[in-house]
Design a protein around this motif. Structure first.
Motif, PDB file in Angstrom:
ATOM      1  N   THR A 160       0.800  -1.223   0.000  1.00  0.00           N
ATOM      2  CA  THR A 160       0.000   0.000   0.000  1.00  0.00           C
ATOM      3  C   THR A 160       0.835   1.277   0.000  1.00  0.00           C
ATOM      4  O   THR A 160       0.293   2.373  -0.152  1.00  0.00           O
ATOM      5  CB  THR A 160      -0.930   0.011   1.230  1.00  0.00           C
ATOM      6  N   ASP A 161       2.142   1.145   0.169  1.00  0.00           N
ATOM      7  CA  ASP A 161       2.987   2.340   0.196  1.00  0.00           C
ATOM      8  C   ASP A 161       3.505   2.747  -1.178  1.00  0.00           C
ATOM      9  O   ASP A 161       4.204   3.751  -1.308  1.00  0.00           O
ATOM     10  CB  ASP A 161       4.169   2.139   1.149  1.00  0.00           C
ATOM     11  N   ILE A 162       3.176   1.995  -2.224  1.00  0.00           N
ATOM     12  CA  ILE A 162       3.629   2.354  -3.567  1.00  0.00           C
ATOM     13  C   ILE A 162       2.778   3.506  -4.086  1.00  0.00           C
ATOM     14  O   ILE A 162       1.592   3.345  -4.371  1.00  0.00           O
ATOM     15  CB  ILE A 162       3.544   1.157  -4.540  1.00  0.00           C
ATOM     16  N   LYS A 163       3.388   4.686  -4.161  1.00  0.00           N
ATOM     17  CA  LYS A 163       2.695   5.891  -4.613  1.00  0.00           C
ATOM     18  C   LYS A 163       3.655   6.752  -5.428  1.00  0.00           C
ATOM     19  O   LYS A 163       4.876   6.682  -5.246  1.00  0.00           O
ATOM     20  CB  LYS A 163       2.179   6.694  -3.407  1.00  0.00           C
ATOM     21  N   GLU A 164       3.083   7.553  -6.303  1.00  0.00           N
ATOM     22  CA  GLU A 164       3.914   8.499  -7.035  1.00  0.00           C
ATOM     23  C   GLU A 164       4.496   9.510  -6.052  1.00  0.00           C
ATOM     24  O   GLU A 164       3.803   9.977  -5.145  1.00  0.00           O
ATOM     25  CB  GLU A 164       3.090   9.228  -8.101  1.00  0.00           C
ATOM     26  N   PRO A 165       5.773   9.877  -6.209  1.00  0.00           N
ATOM     27  CA  PRO A 165       6.364  10.873  -5.297  1.00  0.00           C
ATOM     28  C   PRO A 165       5.688  12.220  -5.474  1.00  0.00           C
ATOM     29  O   PRO A 165       5.246  12.574  -6.568  1.00  0.00           O
ATOM     30  CB  PRO A 165       7.836  10.906  -5.742  1.00  0.00           C
ATOM     31  N   GLU A 166       5.588  12.959  -4.380  1.00  0.00           N
ATOM     32  CA  GLU A 166       4.971  14.283  -4.447  1.00  0.00           C
ATOM     33  C   GLU A 166       5.961  15.295  -5.004  1.00  0.00           C
ATOM     34  O   GLU A 166       7.178  15.178  -4.822  1.00  0.00           O
ATOM     35  CB  GLU A 166       4.495  14.713  -3.057  1.00  0.00           C
ATOM     36  N   LEU A 167       5.425  16.287  -5.667  1.00  0.00           N
ATOM     37  CA  LEU A 167       6.251  17.348  -6.234  1.00  0.00           C
ATOM     38  C   LEU A 167       6.908  18.138  -5.114  1.00  0.00           C
ATOM     39  O   LEU A 167       6.309  18.373  -4.062  1.00  0.00           O
ATOM     40  CB  LEU A 167       5.370  18.270  -7.084  1.00  0.00           C
ATOM     41  N   ASP A 168       8.153  18.515  -5.338  1.00  0.00           N
ATOM     42  CA  ASP A 168       8.883  19.330  -4.359  1.00  0.00           C
ATOM     43  C   ASP A 168       8.052  20.572  -4.020  1.00  0.00           C
ATOM     44  O   ASP A 168       7.550  21.259  -4.919  1.00  0.00           O
ATOM     45  CB  ASP A 168      10.236  19.750  -4.946  1.00  0.00           C
ATOM     46  N   PRO A 169       7.866  20.865  -2.723  1.00  0.00           N
ATOM     47  CA  PRO A 169       7.021  22.013  -2.326  1.00  0.00           C
ATOM     48  C   PRO A 169       7.432  23.335  -2.982  1.00  0.00           C
ATOM     49  O   PRO A 169       6.568  24.142  -3.344  1.00  0.00           O
ATOM     50  CB  PRO A 169       7.212  22.072  -0.807  1.00  0.00           C
ATOM     51  N   LYS A 170       8.735  23.547  -3.143  1.00  0.00           N
ATOM     52  CA  LYS A 170       9.195  24.801  -3.769  1.00  0.00           C
ATOM     53  C   LYS A 170       8.767  24.860  -5.233  1.00  0.00           C
ATOM     54  O   LYS A 170       8.377  25.917  -5.736  1.00  0.00           O
ATOM     55  CB  LYS A 170      10.714  24.908  -3.651  1.00  0.00           C
ATOM     56  N   VAL A 171       8.862  23.709  -5.923  1.00  0.00           N
ATOM     57  CA  VAL A 171       8.433  23.666  -7.316  1.00  0.00           C
ATOM     58  C   VAL A 171       6.924  23.856  -7.405  1.00  0.00           C
ATOM     59  O   VAL A 171       6.415  24.619  -8.242  1.00  0.00           O
ATOM     60  CB  VAL A 171       8.847  22.331  -7.963  1.00  0.00           C
ATOM     61  N   LYS A 172       6.204  23.183  -6.502  1.00  0.00           N
ATOM     62  CA  LYS A 172       4.752  23.264  -6.503  1.00  0.00           C
ATOM     63  C   LYS A 172       4.263  24.691  -6.284  1.00  0.00           C
ATOM     64  O   LYS A 172       3.297  25.153  -6.908  1.00  0.00           O
ATOM     65  CB  LYS A 172       4.197  22.335  -5.419  1.00  0.00           C
ATOM     66  N   ALA A 173       4.966  25.414  -5.392  1.00  0.00           N
ATOM     67  CA  ALA A 173       4.571  26.786  -5.076  1.00  0.00           C
ATOM     68  C   ALA A 173       4.792  27.741  -6.235  1.00  0.00           C
ATOM     69  O   ALA A 173       4.187  28.825  -6.289  1.00  0.00           O
ATOM     70  CB  ALA A 173       5.346  27.268  -3.846  1.00  0.00           C
ATOM     71  N   ASN A 174       5.647  27.345  -7.176  1.00  0.00           N
ATOM     72  CA  ASN A 174       5.990  28.245  -8.281  1.00  0.00           C
ATOM     73  C   ASN A 174       5.519  27.729  -9.644  1.00  0.00           C
ATOM     74  O   ASN A 174       6.027  28.175 -10.685  1.00  0.00           O
ATOM     75  CB  ASN A 174       7.500  28.466  -8.319  1.00  0.00           C
ATOM     76  N   ILE A 175       4.550  26.822  -9.633  1.00  0.00           N
ATOM     77  CA  ILE A 175       4.075  26.239 -10.894  1.00  0.00           C
ATOM     78  C   ILE A 175       3.577  27.317 -11.859  1.00  0.00           C
ATOM     79  O   ILE A 175       3.894  27.307 -13.049  1.00  0.00           O
ATOM     80  CB  ILE A 175       2.969  25.204 -10.614  1.00  0.00           C
ATOM     81  N   ASP A 176       2.819  28.268 -11.333  1.00  0.00           N
ATOM     82  CA  ASP A 176       2.277  29.313 -12.209  1.00  0.00           C
ATOM     83  C   ASP A 176       3.397  30.131 -12.839  1.00  0.00           C
ATOM     84  O   ASP A 176       3.309  30.520 -14.017  1.00  0.00           O
ATOM     85  CB  ASP A 176       1.335  30.221 -11.425  1.00  0.00           C
ATOM     86  N   LEU A 177       4.439  30.396 -12.079  1.00  0.00           N
ATOM     87  CA  LEU A 177       5.581  31.151 -12.600  1.00  0.00           C
ATOM     88  C   LEU A 177       6.265  30.376 -13.721  1.00  0.00           C
ATOM     89  O   LEU A 177       6.593  30.953 -14.781  1.00  0.00           O
ATOM     90  CB  LEU A 177       6.580  31.436 -11.476  1.00  0.00           C
ATOM     91  N   TYR A 178       6.473  29.081 -13.513  1.00  0.00           N
ATOM     92  CA  TYR A 178       7.133  28.262 -14.534  1.00  0.00           C
ATOM     93  C   TYR A 178       6.279  28.166 -15.796  1.00  0.00           C
ATOM     94  O   TYR A 178       6.793  28.210 -16.918  1.00  0.00           O
ATOM     95  CB  TYR A 178       7.417  26.853 -14.001  1.00  0.00           C
ATOM     96  N   LYS A 179       4.961  28.078 -15.624  1.00  0.00           N
ATOM     97  CA  LYS A 179       4.059  28.005 -16.775  1.00  0.00           C
ATOM     98  C   LYS A 179       4.121  29.298 -17.580  1.00  0.00           C
ATOM     99  O   LYS A 179       4.111  29.301 -18.814  1.00  0.00           O
ATOM    100  CB  LYS A 179       2.624  27.735 -16.295  1.00  0.00           C
ATOM    101  N   GLU A 180       4.199  30.406 -16.836  1.00  0.00           N
ATOM    102  CA  GLU A 180       4.295  31.709 -17.512  1.00  0.00           C
ATOM    103  C   GLU A 180       5.587  31.825 -18.302  1.00  0.00           C
ATOM    104  O   GLU A 180       5.602  32.302 -19.441  1.00  0.00           O
ATOM    105  CB  GLU A 180       4.209  32.825 -16.467  1.00  0.00           C
ATOM    106  N   GLN A 181       6.696  31.355 -17.691  1.00  0.00           N
ATOM    107  CA  GLN A 181       7.989  31.411 -18.376  1.00  0.00           C
ATOM    108  C   GLN A 181       7.977  30.560 -19.647  1.00  0.00           C
ATOM    109  O   GLN A 181       8.481  30.986 -20.693  1.00  0.00           O
ATOM    110  CB  GLN A 181       9.082  30.917 -17.436  1.00  0.00           C
ATOM    111  N   LEU A 182       7.373  29.380 -19.560  1.00  0.00           N
ATOM    112  CA  LEU A 182       7.328  28.481 -20.727  1.00  0.00           C
ATOM    113  C   LEU A 182       6.403  29.026 -21.817  1.00  0.00           C
ATOM    114  O   LEU A 182       6.648  28.838 -23.005  1.00  0.00           O
ATOM    115  CB  LEU A 182       6.887  27.088 -20.298  1.00  0.00           C
ATOM    116  N   SER A 183       5.320  29.673 -21.406  1.00  0.00           N
ATOM    117  CA  SER A 183       4.391  30.203 -22.402  1.00  0.00           C
ATOM    118  C   SER A 183       4.993  31.336 -23.207  1.00  0.00           C
ATOM    119  O   SER A 183       4.539  31.633 -24.318  1.00  0.00           O
ATOM    120  CB  SER A 183       3.111  30.694 -21.712  1.00  0.00           C
ATOM    121  N   LYS A 184       6.022  31.998 -22.669  1.00  0.00           N
ATOM    122  CA  LYS A 184       6.686  33.087 -23.383  1.00  0.00           C
ATOM    123  C   LYS A 184       7.746  32.562 -24.328  1.00  0.00           C
ATOM    124  O   LYS A 184       8.318  33.318 -25.096  1.00  0.00           O
ATOM    125  CB  LYS A 184       7.330  34.051 -22.390  1.00  0.00           C
TER     126      LYS A 184
END
Length: 291
Positions: A267-291
């Motif tokens: 029951t412990d087999i799970k996808e690893p969670e995204l690094d909190p720092k990366v998760k907090a900046n997802i919108d920023l990264y999406k904006e950078q990629l969209s440009k």
């Protein structure tokens, strides 16, 4: 339609193979069996993807059975939905000269699965307590101290070898390898039909070998030693499952279903969670990629 319960096939007490049926009827036709298998194939494939990301467990599937019991086609069908990076198949043949310079388990250690992956042993380390018991003269090629002639191979030798195999499987299971072992239990009559089919089929007669007939003459010996090996090495950490193998479609589905059900216990087999720092900046990264 009868459901499949892995415990119906698991060896938890001493068995007598002659008392175990080689065919199972669940009131389903071939199309229904194929459809059931497809569903499990896809679930196993998704599980392996998550397992790969989790990177903690590996899985060793051991397949044993008499000639023509359907090992090759089972591997092809059960694992066909896997990402090719997620499953490796090893078909162990007669040890070569380099392998004979090491102990009999050495080549199997080398072939163990990496974390996050499945490995299938098509014929396994158990050949060393099966083929070599039927043909003990093969042991002489191993150059084992104290074994100068066949008569030196005592019952204690085989008891020790099975204890070594138990220790091998215990060691790898304690280090994250799930070990599941399947004996494809086919009747002698069904083998006769399949060998005849090979001879009669223009596409498959290349698979026929005179050696198949010679080994068939040793059928009773093989069954005896399979029985002994299974009874002595089916453990909680590395269970044996005896699978009725006269119906190939049914055999594939049963094996796939058992693998799936056994893996659900982790029951412990799970996808690893995204690094909190990366998760907090997802919108920023999406904006950078969209440009």
């Amino acid at each position: 339609m009868k459901s499949i319960n892995p415990d119906d096939f698991r060896v938890s007490d001493k068995i007598k193979l002659s008392k175990i049926p080689t065919e199972l009827n669940i009131d389903a036709d071939d199309d229904e069996k194929e459809e059931m298998l497809e569903k499990v194939q896809k679930k196993l494939s998704k599980l392996q993807d998550v397992m790969y990301a989790h990177n903690r467990y590996s899985v060793l599937i051991c397949l044993q059975g008499m000639d023509t019991s359907g090992k090759d086609s089972l591997i092809r069908e059960v694992f066909k939905e896997f990402n090719s990076r997620g499953v490796v198949v090893h078909s162990f043949k007669t040890p070569n000269s380099a392998e004979l310079e090491h102990d009999y388990l050495w080549r199997h250690y080398l072939a163990l699965p990496e974390k996050g992956k499945f490995t299938v042993f098509n014929r396994t380390h158990y050949e060393n307590v099966l083929v070599t018991r039927v043909h003990p003269e093969y042991i002489m090629f191993e150059n084992i101290p104290g074994i100068e002639k066949v008569e030196d191979i005592t019952p204690n030798f085989w008891e020790n070898r099975m204890a070594q195999i138990n220790n091998f499987e215990k060691h790898i299971s304690q280090n994250g390898t799930v070990v599941l072992k399947f004996f494809l239990h086919m009747s002698k009559e069904e083998q006769r039909k399949r060998l005849l089919k090979r001879l009669e089929s223009g596409e498959d007669n290349w698979k026929f070998s005179i050696g198949d007939l010679k080994e068939r003459e040793c059928w009773d010996d093989y069954i005896k030693y399979y029985e002994e090996a299974i009874n002595n090495t089916s453990k909680e950490n590395a269970p044996w499952f005896v699978i009725p193998a006269d119906d190939k479609e049914m055999t594939r589905y049963i094996v796939a279903k058992i693998i799936w059900e056994e893996m659900q216990k982790l029951t412990d087999i799970k996808e690893p969670e995204l690094d909190p720092k990366v998760k907090a900046n997802i919108d920023l990264y999406k904006e950078q990629l969209s440009k």
